[in-house]
Design an enzyme around this catalytic site. Sequence first.
Site, short mmCIF file in Angstrom:
data_model
loop_
_atom_site.label_atom_id
_atom_site.label_comp_id
_atom_site.label_asym_id
_atom_site.label_seq_id
_atom_site.Cartn_x
_atom_site.Cartn_y
_atom_site.Cartn_z
N GLY A 15 -29.23 -20.98 8.85
CA GLY A 15 -31.00 -21.46 8.47
C GLY A 15 -30.76 -22.25 9.63
O GLY A 15 -31.01 -22.80 10.91
N ARG A 18 -34.93 -22.60 12.92
CA ARG A 18 -36.34 -24.00 12.75
C ARG A 18 -35.55 -25.49 12.71
O ARG A 18 -34.20 -25.42 12.54
CB ARG A 18 -37.41 -24.62 11.52
CG ARG A 18 -37.99 -23.47 11.33
CD ARG A 18 -39.12 -24.22 10.18
NE ARG A 18 -38.82 -24.48 9.82
CZ ARG A 18 -40.06 -25.65 8.53
NH1 ARG A 18 -39.91 -25.44 7.32
NH2 ARG A 18 -40.97 -26.79 8.51
N ASP A 66 -29.65 -16.35 1.70
CA ASP A 66 -30.93 -16.92 0.74
C ASP A 66 -29.12 -17.82 0.76
O ASP A 66 -28.61 -17.58 -0.45
CB ASP A 66 -30.99 -17.01 -0.90
CG ASP A 66 -32.26 -18.12 -1.37
OD1 ASP A 66 -31.47 -19.01 -0.70
OD2 ASP A 66 -32.24 -17.77 -2.91
N ASN A 93 -25.74 -25.43 7.97
CA ASN A 93 -27.08 -26.44 8.83
C ASN A 93 -28.36 -26.30 7.71
O ASN A 93 -28.76 -26.84 7.64
CB ASN A 93 -27.38 -25.78 9.20
CG ASN A 93 -29.03 -26.40 10.37
OD1 ASN A 93 -28.74 -27.13 10.72
ND2 ASN A 93 -30.01 -25.66 10.14
N SER A 144 -26.34 -35.11 6.62
CA SER A 144 -26.96 -36.14 6.36
C SER A 144 -26.15 -38.04 5.95
O SER A 144 -26.08 -37.44 5.28
CB SER A 144 -28.77 -35.94 5.05
OG SER A 144 -29.03 -36.59 5.06
N TYR A 158 -30.63 -35.90 -4.14
CA TYR A 158 -30.13 -34.84 -2.74
C TYR A 158 -29.14 -35.77 -1.98
O TYR A 158 -27.91 -35.10 -1.48
CB TYR A 158 -31.66 -35.47 -1.81
CG TYR A 158 -31.45 -35.09 -0.13
CD1 TYR A 158 -31.60 -33.71 0.69
CD2 TYR A 158 -31.58 -36.21 0.72
CE1 TYR A 158 -31.72 -33.30 1.10
CE2 TYR A 158 -30.84 -35.58 1.86
CZ TYR A 158 -31.22 -34.25 2.50
OH TYR A 158 -30.89 -34.51 3.83
N LYS A 162 -25.35 -34.42 -0.55
CA LYS A 162 -24.39 -34.51 0.28
C LYS A 162 -23.20 -35.06 0.53
O LYS A 162 -22.58 -34.79 1.16
CB LYS A 162 -25.51 -35.15 1.78
CG LYS A 162 -26.89 -34.12 1.37
CD LYS A 162 -26.65 -32.71 2.75
CE LYS A 162 -28.24 -32.56 3.49
NZ LYS A 162 -27.50 -31.39 4.11
#
Length: 250
Positions: A15, A18, A66, A93, A144, A158, A162
């Site tokens: 990733g 961005r 992916d 990432n 995160s 989520y 994580k």
Amino acid sequence: MNERELEGKCALVTGGTRGIGRALVHALAARGADVAFSYNSSEAEAQAIVAELEQQGARAKAYQSDQGDPAAAKQLVDAVMDTFGRLDILVNNAGVAHTQRLGQSDDYSALDRVWAVNTMGVVASIRAAAHVMSDDGRIITIGSLSGSRANFPGAADYCGSKAAVAGYTRGAARDLAPRRITVNIIEPGMVSTDMAQNMREAEKAKISAAIPLGRFGDLSEISALVIFLASPAASYITGATVSLDGGLSA
């Protein structure tokens, strides 16, 4: 500090087009590493980053992959080995976010995607890298703060994804320690990415007020921590969860 301390190393960032990923690609290249990075759909942006790095004298290549497909991890690692001949640093990432409140929504397709990318994609990347990574290698996952605490309603899917990766990091650190491969996870809080910049000022101010240091983190601060964990100076740090959240988890 040696400004070319990663020269001769090859780093793979998932990733990488961005936000945090892009900053890490540039930071690793600036420290002398050859850099491979993956993207899901933004090919033009990925190739523009490669061209920019090459103009700066770095060796870089982008690969479409992916992370939600665990089988793709081995293909990505194999492609990096074919091109660069080695893998010394893996930075996990790539990730996705999704919220749904329990008792109000049961979108299992969204749940499956979050866990496929955030958890199984990272697991598959670590497993694939473990077969080929050089001794004294580095595996760093961008997790995160949500892996340690739930800051808002609707975050269960989520947070779970994580937290699972944080646990896997500790287990992987044990398994790979005989080869002196360190495995660590960084848990950022709020960071000034493009997404954060698009938030309303009132919302940003409210969130900043809840952070002891009173502000969002900067991409350069995450990059500095990743460079440190990837460097020889961090050779005795493994299995660690490192908070980078301005004191929010204190």
